[in-house]
Design a protein around this motif. Structure first.
Motif, PDB file in Angstrom:
ATOM      1  N   ALA A 133       0.827  -1.207   0.000  1.00 33.50           N
ATOM      2  CA  ALA A 133       0.000   0.000   0.000  1.00 33.50           C
ATOM      3  C   ALA A 133       0.860   1.256   0.000  1.00 33.50           C
ATOM      4  N   VAL A 134       1.955   1.245   0.763  1.00 31.68           N
ATOM      5  CA  VAL A 134       2.858   2.402   0.833  1.00 31.68           C
ATOM      6  C   VAL A 134       3.580   2.608  -0.499  1.00 31.68           C
ATOM      7  N   VAL A 135       4.107   1.511  -1.092  1.00 30.16           N
ATOM      8  CA  VAL A 135       4.840   1.613  -2.368  1.00 30.16           C
ATOM      9  C   VAL A 135       3.924   2.133  -3.480  1.00 30.16           C
ATOM     10  N   ALA A 136       2.707   1.574  -3.583  1.00 28.59           N
ATOM     11  CA  ALA A 136       1.751   2.018  -4.609  1.00 28.59           C
ATOM     12  C   ALA A 136       1.370   3.482  -4.386  1.00 28.59           C
ATOM     13  N   SER A 137       1.199   3.865  -3.126  1.00 29.12           N
ATOM     14  CA  SER A 137       0.841   5.260  -2.809  1.00 29.12           C
ATOM     15  C   SER A 137       1.959   6.225  -3.184  1.00 29.12           C
ATOM     16  N   LEU A 138       3.208   5.845  -2.888  1.00 31.48           N
ATOM     17  CA  LEU A 138       4.343   6.716  -3.219  1.00 31.48           C
ATOM     18  C   LEU A 138       4.445   6.932  -4.724  1.00 31.48           C
ATOM     19  N   LEU A 139       4.218   5.851  -5.495  1.00 32.46           N
ATOM     20  CA  LEU A 139       4.288   5.975  -6.957  1.00 32.46           C
ATOM     21  C   LEU A 139       3.186   6.895  -7.467  1.00 32.46           C
ATOM     22  N   LEU A 140       1.975   6.755  -6.940  1.00 31.06           N
ATOM     23  CA  LEU A 140       0.867   7.633  -7.341  1.00 31.06           C
ATOM     24  C   LEU A 140       1.105   9.074  -6.886  1.00 31.06           C
ATOM     25  N   TRP A 141       1.743   9.227  -5.723  1.00 34.22           N
ATOM     26  CA  TRP A 141       1.976  10.569  -5.175  1.00 34.22           C
ATOM     27  C   TRP A 141       2.921  11.387  -6.051  1.00 34.22           C
ATOM     28  N   THR A 142       3.800  10.713  -6.817  1.00 33.58           N
ATOM     29  CA  THR A 142       4.726  11.455  -7.695  1.00 33.58           C
ATOM     30  C   THR A 142       3.954  12.302  -8.699  1.00 33.58           C
ATOM     31  N   GLY A 143       2.723  11.837  -9.046  1.00 39.58           N
ATOM     32  CA  GLY A 143       1.920  12.578 -10.015  1.00 39.58           C
ATOM     33  C   GLY A 143       2.501  12.535 -11.421  1.00 39.58           C
ATOM     34  N   SER A 144       3.465  11.616 -11.643  1.00 39.27           N
ATOM     35  CA  SER A 144       4.105  11.517 -12.961  1.00 39.27           C
ATOM     36  C   SER A 144       3.436  10.415 -13.776  1.00 39.27           C
ATOM     37  N   TYR A 145       2.620  10.821 -14.761  1.00 37.09           N
ATOM     38  CA  TYR A 145       1.922   9.834 -15.591  1.00 37.09           C
ATOM     39  C   TYR A 145       2.913   8.931 -16.311  1.00 37.09           C
ATOM     40  N   ARG A 146       3.974   9.518 -16.892  1.00 38.28           N
ATOM     41  CA  ARG A 146       4.934   8.730 -17.686  1.00 38.28           C
ATOM     42  C   ARG A 146       5.659   7.692 -16.829  1.00 38.28           C
ATOM     43  N   LEU A 147       6.019   8.066 -15.597  1.00 41.79           N
ATOM     44  CA  LEU A 147       6.702   7.119 -14.700  1.00 41.79           C
ATOM     45  C   LEU A 147       5.774   5.959 -14.368  1.00 41.79           C
ATOM     46  N   ILE A 148       4.526   6.273 -14.024  1.00 36.86           N
ATOM     47  CA  ILE A 148       3.550   5.222 -13.697  1.00 36.86           C
ATOM     48  C   ILE A 148       3.357   4.299 -14.901  1.00 36.86           C
ATOM     49  N   GLU A 149       3.254   4.905 -16.085  1.00 37.86           N
ATOM     50  CA  GLU A 149       3.052   4.134 -17.315  1.00 37.86           C
ATOM     51  C   GLU A 149       4.209   3.156 -17.538  1.00 37.86           C
ATOM     52  N   LYS A 150       5.451   3.624 -17.351  1.00 39.48           N
ATOM     53  CA  LYS A 150       6.625   2.759 -17.578  1.00 39.48           C
ATOM     54  C   LYS A 150       6.670   1.597 -16.590  1.00 39.48           C
ATOM     55  N   VAL A 151       6.364   1.891 -15.319  1.00 43.44           N
ATOM     56  CA  VAL A 151       6.348   0.828 -14.304  1.00 43.44           C
ATOM     57  C   VAL A 151       5.312  -0.233 -14.664  1.00 43.44           C
ATOM     58  N   LEU A 152       4.123   0.209 -15.080  1.00 48.18           N
ATOM     59  CA  LEU A 152       3.042  -0.733 -15.409  1.00 48.18           C
ATOM     60  C   LEU A 152       3.357  -1.549 -16.653  1.00 48.18           C
ATOM     61  N   ILE A 153       3.994  -0.938 -17.664  1.00 52.48           N
ATOM     62  CA  ILE A 153       4.388  -1.686 -18.862  1.00 52.48           C
ATOM     63  C   ILE A 153       5.376  -2.791 -18.474  1.00 52.48           C
ATOM     64  N   GLY A 154       6.314  -2.456 -17.571  1.00 52.17           N
ATOM     65  CA  GLY A 154       7.284  -3.448 -17.097  1.00 52.17           C
ATOM     66  C   GLY A 154       6.604  -4.618 -16.405  1.00 52.17           C
ATOM     67  N   LEU A 155       5.589  -4.321 -15.587  1.00 56.27           N
ATOM     68  CA  LEU A 155       4.867  -5.382 -14.871  1.00 56.27           C
ATOM     69  C   LEU A 155       4.053  -6.251 -15.826  1.00 56.27           C
ATOM     70  N   VAL A 156       3.495  -5.641 -16.881  1.00 58.22           N
ATOM     71  CA  VAL A 156       2.756  -6.414 -17.896  1.00 58.22           C
ATOM     72  C   VAL A 156       3.701  -7.396 -18.600  1.00 58.22           C
ATOM     73  N   ILE A 157       4.905  -6.930 -18.931  1.00 60.58           N
ATOM     74  CA  ILE A 157       5.899  -7.808 -19.570  1.00 60.58           C
ATOM     75  C   ILE A 157       6.255  -8.967 -18.643  1.00 60.58           C
ATOM     76  N   LEU A 158       6.434  -8.673 -17.352  1.00 58.31           N
ATOM     77  CA  LEU A 158       6.735  -9.712 -16.358  1.00 58.31           C
ATOM     78  C   LEU A 158       5.635 -10.767 -16.328  1.00 58.31           C
ATOM     79  N   MET A 159       4.360 -10.327 -16.276  1.00 58.16           N
ATOM     80  CA  MET A 159       3.237 -11.262 -16.242  1.00 58.16           C
ATOM     81  C   MET A 159       3.178 -12.103 -17.511  1.00 58.16           C
ATOM     82  N   SER A 160       3.457 -11.472 -18.656  1.00 58.80           N
ATOM     83  CA  SER A 160       3.413 -12.182 -19.935  1.00 58.80           C
ATOM     84  C   SER A 160       4.396 -13.338 -19.941  1.00 58.80           C
ATOM     85  N   VAL A 161       5.626 -13.047 -19.513  1.00 56.61           N
ATOM     86  CA  VAL A 161       6.684 -14.068 -19.513  1.00 56.61           C
ATOM     87  C   VAL A 161       6.291 -15.228 -18.598  1.00 56.61           C
ATOM     88  N   VAL A 162       5.822 -14.906 -17.390  1.00 60.56           N
ATOM     89  CA  VAL A 162       5.511 -15.942 -16.402  1.00 60.56           C
ATOM     90  C   VAL A 162       4.397 -16.870 -16.871  1.00 60.56           C
TER      91      VAL A 162
END
Length: 411
Positions: A133-162
């Motif tokens: 909850a703290v990690v997700a909140s800190l990422l949202l608190w940055t208010g940076s759409y591009r940063l959030i987008e890059k993190v989520l794309i990375g997680l999608v790639i991780l899920m795809s591989v697994v």
């Protein structure tokens, strides 16, 4: 103007990947696993339908963001501006559905991610609930759409591989897989899971999230046609990949069909991989579950904030105090429910089914906006888009009514 190469267009992938990161959460992993374990490949058609339906509806949602440079919530507010009574009823409906609904889903997202980390790193689930909850909140608190987008794309790639690699390695019966994909059947007792598969994929809050994300990415582009073309490619590739991931989970879990397996935890879900991966199975699965949980734990609160600030006419600034307050409330409610330690599996499946029942409301509102020329200009829906959109609405309404009637023991 020079035509973009395919590679240049692929670099624009982003908003569609956020949608995938949102719907491939613990709800999808759990519901797809139950579908495979209980009904083998029989419900694959429901996931294929859900994937195509998601592409159709999300393309419309993104088009709103590109053409009007606003989110769906804001567009809904304008669409009903001439009828204040209806407008305020719709606003109340959106706030209730997205605020309460996303808080409920958030508990499953955080629980799922914590289940994954508990397996990988040990410790207690409550400890991981707090950390996630703290990690997700800190990422949202940055208010940076591009940063959030890059993190989520990375997680999608991780899920795809697994998940995708595992489904190939497990060597399923491909003729049975094809039959499951293209011959629709709902076995006795499978209605809730069928609706759950649709509800966990065609997620109402993603309609609000995608329009806002597309507005952030393409809303100020002068060449709307090119932006819409880039967005369609983004939606087809990203959501198509999300559908493949979900189908892969059903295929791998079908290896446990007929073995009397009861799904209560991440370890139970990981058993589908043990014949091939042995002791590595739980690690492999936990990594995928963590990726699914943390990505959705970021997107569900963000979507609620986009939708509610939109219908209230408060803009979509990620650093705005009201925007932050809304996602923080959703995060806290979800974390508190997860912290209480209730087993999330059945709650998650039920929440996805309710999602499927509520879907027609947001889908109808989307279609109303898509036919408003004062909002969409020349990019209003054509007849084909409207027919496909309303077919999805009618189909989900029929399934939802059937589920309600069965719950009331009327049928």
């Amino acid at each position: 103007m020079e035509k973009k190469t395919l590679w240049e267009r692929l670099k624009n992938i982003g908003p569609g990947a956020i949608v995938v990161a949102a719907f491939i959460g613990p709800g999808t992993v759990t519901t797809c696993t139950l579908a495979g374990v209980t009904y083998k490949y029989t419900l694959l058609w429901a996931m294929l339908f859900a994937t195509i339906a998601t592409i159709i509806l999300q393309e419309m949602s993104a088009r709103i963001g590109i053409v009007s440079n606003r989110g769906l919530g804001d567009a809904i507010r304008e669409a009903f501006a001439e009828n204040p009574g209806v407008k305020y009823l719709v606003i109340a409906l959106v706030i209730a559905a997205l605020g309460i609904g996303n808080s409920a889903f958030q508990s499953g997202n955080i629980s799922g991610a914590s289940m994954g980390l508990e397996v990988i790193l040990g410790g207690t689930r409550k400890m991981w609930v707090a950390i996630i909850a703290v990690v997700a909140s800190l990422l949202l608190w940055t208010g940076s759409y591009r940063l959030i987008e890059k993190v989520l794309i990375g997680l999608v790639i991780l899920m795809s591989v697994v998940f995708v690699i595992t489904s190939i390695v497990i060597s399923p019966n491909w003729s049975e897989v094809m039959a499951g994909l293209f011959i629709p059947k709902i076995p006795a007792g499978a209605l809730v899971v069928t609706l759950g598969l649709i509800g966990t994929t065609v997620v109402p809050y993603n309609l609000y999230l995608h329009s806002s994300a597309a507005a952030e990415r393409w809303g100020k582009e002068k060449d709307k046609k090119e932006a819409i073309s880039d967005s369609r490619l983004d939606s087809i590739l990203s959501i198509g990949l999300g559908g493949i991931i979900s189908i892969a989970i059903i295929i791998t879990s079908a290896s446990m069909f007929g073995q009397g397996v009861t799904i209560k935890s991440a370890a139970d879900m990981a058993r589908q991989l043990e014949p091939l991966l042995g002791p590595w199975a739980k690690w492999f699965f936990a990594l995928g579950l963590f990726g699914a949980g943390i990505s959705s734990a970021i997107t569900a609160p963000m979507a609620a904030a986009f939708a509610i600030t939109g219908v209230l006419g408060l803009g979509r600034d990620l650093k705005n105090s009201t925007f932050r307050l809304i996602w923080l409330i959703v995060m806290l409610v979800g974390a508190c429910v997860a912290f209480m330690g209730a087993n999330p599996v059945q709650i998650i499946v039920f929440a996805q089914a309710i999602n499927g029942v509520l879907l027609p409301i947001s889908a109808v509102l989307l279609l109303v906006v898509m036919n408003k020329k004062n909002i969409m200009n020349e990019y209003v829906n054509n007849a084909t888009s409207n027919i496909l959109g309303y077919f999805i609405v009618v189909f989900t309404i029929i399934l939802g009514i059937r589920m309600i009637l069965k719950a009331l023991k009327i049928i």
